[in-house]
Design a protein around this motif. Structure first.
Motif, PDB file in Angstrom:
ATOM      1  N   GLY A   1      -7.253   0.108   7.321  1.00 32.01           N
ATOM      2  CA  GLY A   1      -8.870   0.001   7.316  1.00 32.01           C
ATOM      3  C   GLY A   1      -9.302  -1.365   7.235  1.00 32.01           C
ATOM      4  O   GLY A   1     -10.588  -1.984   7.139  1.00 32.01           O
ATOM      5  N   SER A   2      -8.218  -2.501   6.873  1.00 33.23           N
ATOM      6  CA  SER A   2      -8.856  -3.930   6.756  1.00 33.23           C
ATOM      7  C   SER A   2      -9.397  -4.241   8.093  1.00 33.23           C
ATOM      8  O   SER A   2     -10.240  -5.204   8.228  1.00 33.23           O
ATOM      9  N   ASP A   3      -9.007  -3.688   9.389  1.00 31.73           N
ATOM     10  CA  ASP A   3      -9.564  -4.148  10.601  1.00 31.73           C
ATOM     11  C   ASP A   3     -11.030  -3.911  10.709  1.00 31.73           C
ATOM     12  O   ASP A   3     -11.839  -4.569  10.879  1.00 31.73           O
TER      13      ASP A   3
ATOM     14  N   THR B   1       0.812  -1.109  -0.175  1.00 27.56           N
ATOM     15  CA  THR B   1      -0.045   0.094  -0.034  1.00 27.56           C
ATOM     16  C   THR B   1       0.849   1.333  -0.096  1.00 27.56           C
ATOM     17  O   THR B   1       0.634   2.314  -0.508  1.00 27.56           O
TER      18      THR B   1
HETATM   19  N1  ASP Z   1      -3.368  -2.351   3.062  1.00 24.83           N
HETATM   20  C1  ASP Z   1      -4.073  -1.010   3.926  1.00 24.83           C
HETATM   21  C2  ASP Z   1      -2.887  -0.344   4.691  1.00 24.83           C
HETATM   22  O1  ASP Z   1      -1.725  -0.541   4.608  1.00 24.83           O
HETATM   23  C3  ASP Z   1      -5.091  -1.603   4.704  1.00 24.83           C
HETATM   24  C4  ASP Z   1      -4.544  -2.454   5.808  1.00 24.83           C
HETATM   25  O2  ASP Z   1      -3.463  -2.801   6.008  1.00 24.83           O
HETATM   26  O3  ASP Z   1      -5.453  -2.526   6.855  1.00 24.83           O
HETATM   27  O4  ASP Z   1      -3.170   0.516   5.126  1.00 24.83           O
END
Ligand code: ASP
Ligand code: ADP
Ligand code: MG
Length: 417
Positions: free
Chosen positions: A154-156, A47
């Motif tokens: 945001g994956s949480d 990301t």
């Molecule tokens: N890949 C995204 C980030 O690095 C979301 C996550 O990892 O929760 O922010």
């Protein structure tokens, strides 16, 4: 049989070997008879790379295209994990946010989840015993149908929202530490793992700098009563008995916590900047003249200290803003100098906010006073203070962050024995 959400963060899916390890964790739960929805992040660093490319392509990029780019990291990992699971003989299918769909607001780059449709997932659990592998971090704007992302980490939030939507018994957050600690264990080796932490405390810890959970995920968990369990993805997948209680931290309601400490944890953040406005008129309307333009510019002001006027006419006002907004904030205030009326602007970006959190503070007085004394003994100067019911925050020189955190950690008996 239970229904579970298993979320794996970036470090846990950093390469194919780690993804295979994740698949073994999933297999264990499937073999135990559970219905499983997996939520994955992008591979560690992916990301950041995507964000950097957006900045390089266009410094003032269109947030819709930023989302189109940065959401792609999770698409890769969900597809790869589904492939690996299939290769292990487990029926699995990947899902992007728009395919479920996960509907969101239009705040590209920091969208809010409005609704998650989990019906198809549940149908496939029941009819085919199929594991759902869902890309975290992303959704779809409910009107335009465009891809959105939920803000960093945001994956949480994806995981907790999906857990609520499918009525999961638990939302397991697998990460690179084996739970929530009294403070960041990478900075303070003496930090202790907590068995349980109340939603409200986790919310404060997260919003005051502990990035182990995204703030919104905790908010959502609290509102929807999702039991969130933070645990390690690096444990041997087959070494865990899915019926036994693994090491980790349960984020739950306050009433479930029997032995409540006064202080539960310490958070810190170096992403702060301090602005002092010198010799501003001490009269009604001045605060509005200062903070109005900052609010209009969408700049969050946090700690505010106003001195008592010594000459009866002017005073100094100090406050903090996110370091990322520092330049913009000083620009806004310089432009508004005429309306506000002040002598001079001083600023500092080498500051840090250290916060002490615990629901026990509601019923104990003098908790903060002990901190002032302990820091004074170490010659650490406090630039600003804020307090609320279950926490207090101190602004100090960034150089002293680790020392301050360690001092307070020992002071409140949080050190591991
Ligand atoms: N890949 C995204 C980030 O690095 C979301 C996550 O990892 O929760 O922010
Ligand atoms: P993931 O990629 O799995 O989402 P994150 O990097 O977002 O993981 O969050 C895990 C990290 O959070 C840990 O490596 C740890 O350094 C940091 N962290 C900060 N404060 C705490 C805390 N109080 N307890 C546990 N981890 C913490
Ligand atoms: Mg994270």
């Amino acid at each position: 049989m239970a229904r579970l959400v298993m979320k794996f963060g970036g470090t846990s899916v950093a390469d194919l070997d780690r993804i295979r390890n994740v698949a073994r964790h999933v297999k264990r739960e499937v073999n135990a008879g559970h219905q499983v929805a997996v939520v994955v992040s992008a591979m560690a660093g992916a990301t950041n790379q995507l964000v950097a490319w957006c900045r390089e392509a266009a410094p003032l990029h269109d947030a819709r295209e930023y989302d189109a780019v940065v959401a792609s990291g999770e698409q890769v990992t969900s597809g790869l994990l589904a492939l690996v699971l299939e290769g292990m003989g487990i029926n699995a299918r990947s899902w992007q946010g728009w395919q479920l769909p996960i509907l969101t607001s239009d705040a590209h780059g920091a969208a809010r989840i409005l609704d998650v449709n989990g019906a198809e997932l549940v149908k496939r659990f029941k009819e085919r015993g199929q594991v759902a592998v869902i890309s975290g971090f992303q959704g779809m704007h409910k009107e335009t149908g465009r891809i959105t992302t939920l803000g960093r980490g945001g994956s949480d939030t994806s995981a907790v929202a999906i857990a609520a939507a499918i009525g999961a018994e638990r939302c397991d957050i697998y990460t690179d530490v084996d739970g929530v600690y009294t403070t960041d264990p990478r900075v303070v080796p003496r930090a202790r793992r907590l068995d349980k932490i109340a939603y409200e405390e986790m919310l404060e810890l997260a919003s005051l700098g502990a990035k182990v959970m995204q703030v919104r995920s905790v908010e959502l968990g609290m509102v929807q009563s999702v039991r969130i369990f933070v645990r390690s993805s690096f444990d041997d997948p087959e070494g865990i008995d899915p019926r036994a209680e693994p090491p980790g931290t349960l984020i739950c309601g306050e009433e479930e916590i029997v032995e409540q400490q006064v202080v539960t944890g310490i958070a810190f953040s170096k992403d702060e900047a301090q602005i002092s406005i010198r010799r501003v008129a001490d009269k009604p309307g001045v605060a509005a003249a200062i903070f109005g333009p900052l609010a209009e510019a969408n700049i969050n002001v946090d700690m505010i200290v106003q001195n008592v006027s010594s000459d009866g006419a002017t005073t100094d006002l100090t406050f903090t803003v996110p370091a990322a907004d520092y330049q913009r904030a000083t620009d806004v205030l310089t432009r508004a100098k005429g309306q506000i009326g002040y002598d001079r602007l001083d600023g500092a970006t080498d500051v840090a906010k250290v916060s002490v959190i615990g629901v026990g503070m509601r019923s104990h007085a003098g908790v903060a006073a002990r901190a002032f004394k302990a820091l004074a003994q170490r010659n650490i100067n406090i630039r600003a203070i804020t307090t609320s019911e279950i926490k207090f925050s101190l602004l100090i020189d960034a150089n002293y962050t680790e020392l301050a955190v360690r001092t307070l950690h020992s002071l409140y008996d949080l050190d591991k024995t």
